[in-house]
Design a protein around this motif. Structure first.
Motif, PDB file in Angstrom:
ATOM      1  N   SER A 170       0.849  -1.196   0.000  1.00  0.00           N
ATOM      2  CA  SER A 170       0.000   0.000   0.000  1.00  0.00           C
ATOM      3  C   SER A 170       0.884   1.245   0.000  1.00  0.00           C
ATOM      4  O   SER A 170       1.853   1.325   0.766  1.00  0.00           O
ATOM      5  CB  SER A 170      -0.874  -0.022   1.263  1.00  0.00           C
ATOM      6  OG  SER A 170      -1.297   1.283   1.557  1.00  0.00           O
ATOM      7  N   LEU A 209       1.319  -5.487   2.403  1.00  0.00           N
ATOM      8  CA  LEU A 209       0.049  -6.085   2.831  1.00  0.00           C
ATOM      9  C   LEU A 209       0.062  -7.592   2.664  1.00  0.00           C
ATOM     10  O   LEU A 209      -0.646  -8.306   3.367  1.00  0.00           O
ATOM     11  CB  LEU A 209      -1.111  -5.523   1.995  1.00  0.00           C
ATOM     12  CG  LEU A 209      -1.331  -4.014   2.018  1.00  0.00           C
ATOM     13  CD1 LEU A 209      -2.470  -3.645   1.085  1.00  0.00           C
ATOM     14  CD2 LEU A 209      -1.649  -3.555   3.440  1.00  0.00           C
ATOM     15  N   LEU A 264      -3.222 -10.022   7.558  1.00  0.00           N
ATOM     16  CA  LEU A 264      -3.895  -8.720   7.421  1.00  0.00           C
ATOM     17  C   LEU A 264      -5.262  -8.847   8.066  1.00  0.00           C
ATOM     18  O   LEU A 264      -6.020  -9.770   7.752  1.00  0.00           O
ATOM     19  CB  LEU A 264      -4.034  -8.378   5.925  1.00  0.00           C
ATOM     20  CG  LEU A 264      -4.673  -7.035   5.594  1.00  0.00           C
ATOM     21  CD1 LEU A 264      -3.834  -5.874   6.110  1.00  0.00           C
ATOM     22  CD2 LEU A 264      -4.864  -6.901   4.083  1.00  0.00           C
ATOM     23  N   LEU A 298      -8.883   0.442   5.288  1.00  0.00           N
ATOM     24  CA  LEU A 298      -8.098   0.636   4.056  1.00  0.00           C
ATOM     25  C   LEU A 298      -8.573   1.886   3.310  1.00  0.00           C
ATOM     26  O   LEU A 298      -8.676   1.889   2.087  1.00  0.00           O
ATOM     27  CB  LEU A 298      -8.218  -0.603   3.161  1.00  0.00           C
ATOM     28  CG  LEU A 298      -7.646  -1.896   3.749  1.00  0.00           C
ATOM     29  CD1 LEU A 298      -7.991  -3.104   2.888  1.00  0.00           C
ATOM     30  CD2 LEU A 298      -6.137  -1.801   3.925  1.00  0.00           C
ATOM     31  N   ILE A 342      -2.780   0.837   8.880  1.00  0.00           N
ATOM     32  CA  ILE A 342      -3.419  -0.438   8.515  1.00  0.00           C
ATOM     33  C   ILE A 342      -3.030  -1.514   9.534  1.00  0.00           C
ATOM     34  O   ILE A 342      -1.866  -1.644   9.896  1.00  0.00           O
ATOM     35  CB  ILE A 342      -2.957  -0.842   7.090  1.00  0.00           C
ATOM     36  CG1 ILE A 342      -3.434   0.214   6.075  1.00  0.00           C
ATOM     37  CG2 ILE A 342      -3.452  -2.234   6.720  1.00  0.00           C
ATOM     38  CD1 ILE A 342      -2.797   0.096   4.697  1.00  0.00           C
ATOM     39  N   GLY A 360      -0.009  -6.842   8.017  1.00  0.00           N
ATOM     40  CA  GLY A 360       1.074  -6.603   7.057  1.00  0.00           C
ATOM     41  C   GLY A 360       2.357  -6.184   7.767  1.00  0.00           C
ATOM     42  O   GLY A 360       2.707  -6.716   8.822  1.00  0.00           O
TER      43      GLY A 360
END
Ligand code: BG6
Length: 304
Positions: free
Chosen positions: A31, A38, A52, A58, A64, A67
């Motif tokens: 990302s 990720l 994840l 997201l 996030i 990841g």
């Protein structure tokens, strides 16, 4: 920036951009929000190495969950939180910044991608840094976070490659390769601003904190938040039928984290049962590194 043949840029719900990589040896996703790996799936066994969260946000509004978050330029909370008069984010500020591709090349056995954040400067870093993340995707995944002092004075920084590994069942998982003392953050006096304290303060916190000895059989049956002040480089996470090899360089600590039931349930971006299939083994700089002008430092993790 021109992407190589193996890399495509895709938008997730029109909110974050993700580099989708597929070459002869592996598939991966990165990302650009956070410069955040990720997914990594080598074709040799087609098994996902990174976990994840199914509830990960997201949309670019927060870091996030899962990841490999990039924690920089500090680990945990910043010492000067109060003095600066405003809350500074946990684990630094680059995991919510937009990153850009500065290089993307396919080689025979790997795709090499270099990213940098829109800016490495923000409140909480007292200096001028150039920060780059180089990702090599092949049979193994290597992530290398390089900090260079491009200013006229020295500065101190910390951070972590906060990798979430995908495992089958935490209660059947064992971590190999660590030994010696560790600090249990769930019990100790380790306050979250430890990373940026002076060496004298750090050593006094260490003396006052209950140290535990890494068990020979390192297994998981409750919330775990352990800081191993370890320079060991090679770890294996083994589950019932599968194991993940991790080689780390440039760290001063390995942090082992699993939030367990209550903390998972309390997190809005993790399901109550999420803790069962993840284990964080983080290559971290918790004690701070000082870089003189023109010096640079690389924190590296290789996953196979
Ligand atoms: C770990 C810390 O590195 O990250 C934990 O040791 C912390 O104390 C965890 O809870 C997750 O942090 P965050 O900011 O991503 O929720």
């Amino acid at each position: 920036m021109q992407l190589s043949k193996s890399v495509e840029l895709r938008s997730v719900s029109n909110q974050i951009d993700v580099l989708v990589v597929e070459n002869d040896l592996a598939m991966a996703q990165i990302s650009l929000h956070g410069g955040h790996m990720l997914s990594f799936r080598p074709k040799s066994d087609n098994r996902e190495r990174l976990w994840l969260s199914q509830d990960a946000v997201l949309d670019g509004t927060k870091a996030i969950r899962g990841g490999i978050p990039i924690c920089w330029p500090w680990f945990g909370d910043h010492l000067n939180k109060g003095h600066l008069g405003k809350d500074l984010p946990a684990h630094g500020y680059v995991r919510t910044k937009q990153w850009h591709v500065v290089d993307c090349v396919d080689f025979d056995a790997t795709t090499l991608i270099t990213l940098k954040p829109e800016t490495a400067a923000d409140q909480g870093l007292d200096g001028d840094a150039d920060l780059r993340l180089t990702v090599s995707i092949g049979n193994a995944l290597t992530v290398e976070l390089t900090t260079k002092n491009i200013g006229a004075k020295a500065f101190e920084f910390g951070g972590a490659l906060h990798s979430y590994f995908n495992i089958e069942d935490i209660t059947q998982t064992q971590l190999h390769g660590l030994s010696g003392d560790y600090l249990d953050k769930t019990q100790s006096l380790f306050d979250k601003s430890f990373a940026n304290k002076s060496s004298a303060d750090k050593s006094s916190i260490h003396k006052r904190s209950p140290h535990q000895i890494t068990p020979e059989k390192y297994t998981f049956e409750k919330e775990t938040d352990n800081i191993h002040l370890s320079l060991k480089q090679h770890f294996t996470i083994s589950s019932t039928n599968f194991s993940i090899d991790v080689v780390s360089k440039g760290h001063d600590s390995i942090v082992v984290w699993n939030p367990w039931i209550e903390k998972s349930a309390a997190m809005t971006d993790m399901s109550a049962g999420g803790y069962q299939s993840m284990l964080c083994v983080e290559s971290a700089i918790t004690q701070g590194i000082t870089l003189a002008p023109n010096e640079q430092h690389s924190l590296i993790q290789t996953i196979q």
